[in-house]
Scaffold this motif. Structure first.
Motif, PDB file in Angstrom:
ATOM      1  N   THR A  85     -82.974  19.337  15.233  1.00  0.00           N
ATOM      2  CA  THR A  85     -83.393  20.624  15.592  1.00  0.00           C
ATOM      3  C   THR A  85     -82.757  21.813  14.494  1.00  0.00           C
ATOM      4  N   PHE A  86     -83.266  23.007  14.578  1.00  0.00           N
ATOM      5  CA  PHE A  86     -82.943  24.020  13.672  1.00  0.00           C
ATOM      6  C   PHE A  86     -82.673  25.261  14.304  1.00  0.00           C
ATOM      7  N   GLY A  87     -81.805  26.217  13.595  1.00  0.00           N
ATOM      8  CA  GLY A  87     -81.300  27.450  13.942  1.00  0.00           C
ATOM      9  C   GLY A  87     -82.378  28.376  13.901  1.00  0.00           C
ATOM     10  N   HIS A  88     -83.292  28.333  13.014  1.00  0.00           N
ATOM     11  CA  HIS A  88     -84.437  29.287  12.812  1.00  0.00           C
ATOM     12  C   HIS A  88     -85.411  28.304  12.253  1.00  0.00           C
ATOM     13  N   TYR A  98     -82.789  36.388   4.004  1.00  0.00           N
ATOM     14  CA  TYR A  98     -82.044  37.694   4.552  1.00  0.00           C
ATOM     15  C   TYR A  98     -81.209  37.014   5.698  1.00  0.00           C
ATOM     16  N   LEU A  99     -81.592  36.066   6.458  1.00  0.00           N
ATOM     17  CA  LEU A  99     -80.836  35.579   7.719  1.00  0.00           C
ATOM     18  C   LEU A  99     -79.995  34.718   7.253  1.00  0.00           C
ATOM     19  N   LEU A 100     -80.077  34.002   6.094  1.00  0.00           N
ATOM     20  CA  LEU A 100     -78.978  33.001   5.653  1.00  0.00           C
ATOM     21  C   LEU A 100     -78.059  33.883   5.184  1.00  0.00           C
ATOM     22  N   TYR A 101     -78.272  34.871   4.678  1.00  0.00           N
ATOM     23  CA  TYR A 101     -77.220  35.800   4.179  1.00  0.00           C
ATOM     24  C   TYR A 101     -76.415  36.442   5.244  1.00  0.00           C
ATOM     25  N   VAL A 123     -88.370  42.116   6.859  1.00  0.00           N
ATOM     26  CA  VAL A 123     -87.453  41.036   6.297  1.00  0.00           C
ATOM     27  C   VAL A 123     -86.143  41.376   7.189  1.00  0.00           C
ATOM     28  N   ARG A 124     -85.915  42.737   7.383  1.00  0.00           N
ATOM     29  CA  ARG A 124     -84.542  42.845   7.985  1.00  0.00           C
ATOM     30  C   ARG A 124     -84.571  42.973   9.562  1.00  0.00           C
TER      31      ARG A 124
END
Ligand SMILES: Nc1ncnc2c1ncn2[C@@H]1O[C@H](COP(=O)(O)OP(=O)(O)OP(=O)(O)O)[C@@H](O)[C@H]1O
Length: 690
Positions: free
Chosen positions: A469-472, A203-206, A175-176
């Motif tokens: 398009t997307f960032g992730h 987690y990435l959004l945070y 996750v991290r």
């Protein structure tokens, strides 16, 4: 622990009171923004804040860390601060929360006690403590993990839940994980790959808030699967993630496409190969006529000549823009029209005024000609010599405005447009692929979809969705993606920041990946990394044992994941005849249902209609119903309390059918039965006959 329960209850009540105040405040601000109605961004902001606070209602606080230095940290779905910025509750994604998932008796990380707090609604119902820095601490591992065992043994609802309260250390590490390229989460069935990937998104959004604007896309194998996982991220307070199947992504670009055919496995496999991209590109290129000779274009009853050099230059310049075919076509048109206008102008430019100072055919005396004049002039084929007054030098009656009008007149002319269209036709993705495959369009197969997307990218598609398009990007069941499908996913993720989830032993698609290296290296070279998970939280030991021969026969050397628990129910098989099969299925399905929970009957596609009749099932599959009938492909990624596998030999008869059978058998959390007409396949002979 009654006193402790009361104390935690009191603390929890304080947290909810804080959340209630924040919610009231957010609702007030949203209402004010609505009243003013001038700032949609502000409204969105408060709407998202409200949703985030509401999502935390269930399981707001689920843990507590007592540190050796006396500090006490409560963990939950979001951070809450009291007066003086004291942290009342710490978001599970914060760095200081990590010890909750990773501290062990061997490496306590300053943690003295880890407490799991189980709540129902706003009530504390259970506490589960582990002491980590005393000699009496729990040994490292799964022993004593009441919260985990309760979670994995719980009856399934047909919807995946988040696992934020019981995330394991090896899962937390994924996750991290700070890897910025493509992280490939692998592992056997039930190891939490999907759950972990979704928690990683939260987690990435945070940690990377810019992703909220850049967007996150989750690609899954079917709508049923996406519905199955659809509650996980909203439950973690994240509502902004887009979910889509490969077909959804293509439909954004080619809205008219209908999927209604299935290719034979060989064809599907061929269509999935990367070299198809070159063939699609060649098909698009071939539609532009090669300039081998001058082209005559008729305009207002006279013939204009586009010489070969100008034609070739126009093609070259248009191609060099790198724009998609149809947009490059506009550049080509502009150049060709310019050349044609040049030809026209040359013929017309020597026009003299009449003796009275009027331009021939009604033009104005200052030499300005309307578009109509120009057409009339051209139509008249006027070629007038001697345009010069000795002193004034050459006189041009067509200034830039006239030329522009002339170009517009050319562009508006049906004949000219038809000629341009022939030289550089406007294409559709469907047209390109239909020509390439020699089909008439109509219904498409799943294997055609990435080809259509490739063609759409080359041809150029309209609309915002088409260019998104997307960032992730998360790709689940990624082993199913063909090389062509990978290309379409990569197009949507220019940063190549991805979490890829899959298990090569579960590949069912004939075009699917044989190796991660082969699938990913063409796009990211070495910027991809494996993140293996090793413990199976879904399938009990007994069921994994029943798959052992199957796995060993078809994936020698593959290590099955270790099951975290045993369910106490041994899988069984029932032999029947072809004629009896439907009735036997109905009978044993009823037995399995009596065991409680939800049941999936998984069978080869050809058997579905007959089985639907005996099981009295209609409509599309819905995993929230007590019984659902699925093909192995549809069952991918899902899980059920009981699973009944029908006709395993029929599954094994398909290419990659062994993987399908493995998928089907590993969907069960409690009970597994198999019904086979005739003798059992060798891989299942060791399963107990009922
Ligand atoms: N740490 C955990 N705590 C509680 N439940 C867990 C945990 N890890 C996984 N699970 C549960 O195990 C089940 C399987 O998880 P998931 O579907 O993510 O596995 P997977 O590896 O994607 O499986 P497959 O490849 O077979 O589809 C889910 O019900 C999930 O909630």
């Amino acid at each position: 622990m009654g006193g402790e329960l009361d104390l935690e209850q009191e603390y929890l009540a304080g947290l909810y009171a804080r959340v209630d105040r924040l919610r009231a405040e957010a609702a007030r601000r949203l209402a004010a923004a609505r009243r003013e109605g001038t700032d949609p961004a502000r409204m969105d902001l408060w709407r998202a804040e409200l949703a985030r606070l509401e999502a935390a209602e269930q399981g707001l606080c689920f843990g507590r860390l007592d540190m050796s230095d006396g500090e006490r940290v409560y963990l939950g779905r979001l951070s809450l601060f009291g007066s003086g910025a004291a942290t009342l509750l710490l978001d599970w994604r914060a760095p200081a929360a990590r010890a909750f998932y990773t501290a062990t008796a061997a490496a306590p990380q300053g943690v003295r006690r880890r407490r799991h707090i189980t709540t129902r609604g706003r009530r504390v119902v259970a506490l589960d403590d582990e002491l980590l820095d005393s000699a009496g601490g729990e040994p490292d591992g799964l022993v004593g993990e009441a919260a985990l065992l309760a979670a994995v043994s719980a009856q399934r609802t047909g919807r995946m839940r988040d696992i934020v309260t019981t995330l394991r250390a090896e899962q937390d590490a994924v996750v991290r994980d700070e890897h910025r390229g493509v992280l490939v989460v692998t592992g056997g069935p039930g190891t939490g790959k999907t759950a972990v990937a979704l928690h990683r998104v939260a987690y990435l959004l945070y940690t990377q808030p810019h992703l909220r604007t850049r967007g996150v896309l989750v690609v899954g194998p079917s709508r049923v699967f996406l519905d199955f996982i659809g509650q996980v991220l909203p439950g973690l307070g994240e509502n902004s993630v887009v979910t889509a199947t490969i077909a959804d992504l293509v439909l954004d670009r080619c809205p008219g496409v209908r999927v209604g055919r299935v290719d034979p496995p060989r064809t599907a496999e061929e269509k999935g190969r990367a070299d198809m991209a070159e063939r699609v590109a060649a098909q698009v290129r071939s539609r532009v006529r090669t300039p081998t000779e001058p082209v005559d274009v008729e305009f207002e009853r006279q013939v204009l000549r586009l010489d070969q050099g100008a034609y070739a230059r126009a093609v070259r310049r248009a191609r060099r823009t790198g724009l998609p075919h149809n947009e490059a076509g506009l550049v080509f048109q502009r150049d060709v029209v310019e050349a044609l206008a040049g030809d026209l102008v040359e013929r017309m430019e020597a026009v003299v005024l009449t003796e009275t100072g009027e331009a021939i055919d009604g033009g104005s005396a200052d030499g300005r000609l309307s578009a109509a004049d120009l057409r009339a002039l051209a139509a008249a084929g006027v070629v007038v010599d001697d345009a010069r007054d000795e002193d004034e030098g050459p006189r041009t009656i067509l200034d830039e405005t006239d030329r522009a009008a002339l170009r517009n007149a050319l562009l508006a002319d049906d004949g000219v447009r038809a000629a341009l269209e022939e030289l550089w036709p406007t294409l559709t993705a469907e047209g390109v692929v239909a020509e390439l495959l020699g089909v008439s369009g109509g219904e498409w197969s799943p294997a055609d979809l990435p080809l259509l997307d490739e063609a759409a990218a080359l041809v150029g598609a309209d609309g915002v969705a088409a260019r998104a398009t997307f960032g992730h990007v998360v790709v689940d069941e990624a082993q199913e993606l063909s090389e062509m499908a990978w290309r379409m996913v990569m197009r949507r993720c220019p940063t190549r920041s991805m979490t890829v989830v899959g298990d090569l032993a579960q590949t069912g698609d004939p075009g699917g990946a044989g190796s991660w290296e082969r699938a990913l290296a063409p796009h990211v070279r070495d910027r991809w990394r494996l993140a293996p998970l090793t413990v199976n939280y879904r399938t009990p030991t007994e069921i994994m044992d029943a798959t052992a021969d199957l796995l060993a026969a078809h994936h020698p050397g593959a290590r099955p994941p270790r099951s975290v628990r045993s369910a106490g129910e041994t899988p069984w098989r029932v032999r029947t005849t072809e004629a009896e099969l439907p009735n036997v299925v109905a009978e044993v399905a009823a037995d399995l249902l009596a065991g409680g929970g939800r049941l999936a009957v998984v069978a080869p596609a050809a058997r579905l209609d007959a089985l639907a009749v005996v099981l009295s099932l209609t409509g599309p599959p819905d995993p929230t119903e007590p019984v659902v009938l699925l093909t192995p492909g549809q069952a991918k990624g899902l899980e059920f309390d009981s699973v009944l596998v029908v006709d395993p030999a029929g599954m094994l008869g398909e290419p990659l059918g062994h993987n399908d059978l493995y998928v089907a058998m590993t969907r069960a959390t409690q009970r597994l039965g198999l019904v086979h007409p005739g003798p059992p396949p060798a891989e299942l002979a060791a399963v107990r006959e009922r």
